[in-house]
Motif scaffolding. Structure first.
Motif, short mmCIF file in Angstrom:
data_model
loop_
_atom_site.label_atom_id
_atom_site.label_comp_id
_atom_site.label_asym_id
_atom_site.label_seq_id
_atom_site.Cartn_x
_atom_site.Cartn_y
_atom_site.Cartn_z
N ALA A 84 -31.69 21.76 -10.88
CA ALA A 84 -32.46 20.63 -10.10
C ALA A 84 -33.57 20.86 -9.83
CB ALA A 84 -31.23 20.15 -9.11
N ALA A 85 -33.81 22.10 -9.12
CA ALA A 85 -34.97 22.44 -8.49
C ALA A 85 -35.92 22.48 -9.51
CB ALA A 85 -35.00 23.73 -7.64
N GLY A 87 -36.11 21.07 -12.51
CA GLY A 87 -36.59 19.73 -13.22
C GLY A 87 -37.31 18.92 -12.02
N ASP A 88 -37.12 19.15 -10.99
CA ASP A 88 -37.66 18.18 -9.96
C ASP A 88 -39.13 18.74 -9.78
OD1 ASP A 88 -37.87 16.20 -7.73
OD2 ASP A 88 -38.57 17.90 -6.58
N ALA A 89 -39.30 20.10 -10.01
CA ALA A 89 -40.72 20.60 -9.61
C ALA A 89 -41.55 20.32 -10.91
CB ALA A 89 -40.54 22.06 -9.47
N GLY A 91 -40.89 17.86 -13.26
CA GLY A 91 -40.69 16.33 -13.61
C GLY A 91 -40.04 16.14 -14.89
N PRO A 93 -36.08 16.19 -17.33
CA PRO A 93 -34.82 15.68 -17.31
C PRO A 93 -33.86 16.91 -17.08
CG PRO A 93 -35.36 15.28 -19.39
CD PRO A 93 -36.84 15.56 -18.72
N VAL A 94 -32.89 16.67 -16.43
CA VAL A 94 -31.73 17.76 -16.12
C VAL A 94 -30.46 17.14 -16.55
CG1 VAL A 94 -30.79 19.63 -14.81
CG2 VAL A 94 -33.07 18.86 -14.11
N GLU A 192 -31.41 8.80 -20.38
CA GLU A 192 -31.46 9.21 -18.96
C GLU A 192 -30.22 9.99 -18.60
OE1 GLU A 192 -33.38 9.17 -15.37
OE2 GLU A 192 -34.08 8.57 -17.20
N PRO A 195 -26.24 11.72 -13.02
CA PRO A 195 -26.45 12.52 -11.97
C PRO A 195 -25.71 13.93 -12.20
CG PRO A 195 -26.14 10.33 -11.12
CD PRO A 195 -26.16 10.32 -12.76
#
Length: 214
Positions: A84-85, A87-89, A91, A93-94, A192, A195
């Motif tokens: 998740a980190a 993917g977030d950093a 930008g 998809p995870v 998409e 979660p």
């Protein structure tokens, strides 16, 4: 498409960089360390080593795939939080996948398959597959309570497959290519991702003091 794949649902700490061409994953680099106590220590170094070996940088990645279990609480959350980190950093998809599915797709059988992994407490996580599709599970049970039939073969944890009277396929843990293969359709369609939801299947061993008093 370049995909980072990680899994910490089993005692193996798995990371890899995989190129997905159509539905076919090709592993460019992978690292697997079997140590149930080393998930937090070695996962990120494994990822960085894989990126270097594959000759890419994080910005080249298009997606991340992570095994969501079933697995023990402490180990499983390391892989999911790290994925998740990243993917977030970046930008990107995870996508979360069932770790047992990744073992099953790697076994690639025409026969009905049972997959089992170590759930500790003298139990196993398990799921059944027919025609490459999961038809039952994932669940957690004692081996004595899990019927081998109607499965025709078994894959998964080396310490547990021999508890069942079935031919053994030599796939013990999720591989980077197996993880990406499970998510290939979603990756290819650009869907998409849902979660990330960890498959613990039971309460964690460690609970807050306030919860113990309830």
């Amino acid at each position: 498409m370049l995909v980072l794949a990680v899994d910490t649902a089993t005692p193996a700490v798995t990371a890899g960089v995989v190129r997905l061409e159509g539905d076919t994953p090709k592993t460019l680099a992978s690292r697997i360390t079997v140590n149930a106590r080393a998930h937090a220590e070695v996962l990120t170094p494994h990822i960085l080593e894989c990126l270097t070996e594959a000759g890419v940088v994080p910005a080249d990645l298009d997606a991340v795939v992570v095994g969501c279990g079933p697995g023990p609480f402490t180990g499983l959350r390391v892989g999911m939080a790290t994925a998740a980190a990243f993917g977030d950093a970046l930008g990107i998809p995870v996508h979360g996948v069932c770790s047992l599915d990744a073992i099953a797709v790697e076994a690639a059988l025409g026969r009905d398959l049972l997959v089992v992994t170590d759930a500790r407490r003298r139990e196993v996580y398990w799921a059944r597959y027919s025609g490459g599709v999961r038809v039952q599970g994932p669940e957690v049970n004692k081996p004595a309570d899990l019927e081998p039939t109607p499965s025709q073969a078994i894959a998964g944890s080396a310490g547990h497959v021999d508890l069942f009277d079935l031919p053994v396929e030599p796939v013990e843990t999720p591989s980077p290519a197996g993880l990406v293969a499970v998510a290939a359709a979603a990756l290819g369609s650009g869907a998409e991702p849902a979660p990330l939801v960890p498959l613990y299947l039971r309460r964690p061993d460690a609970v807050a003091i306030a919860d113990r008093k309830k």
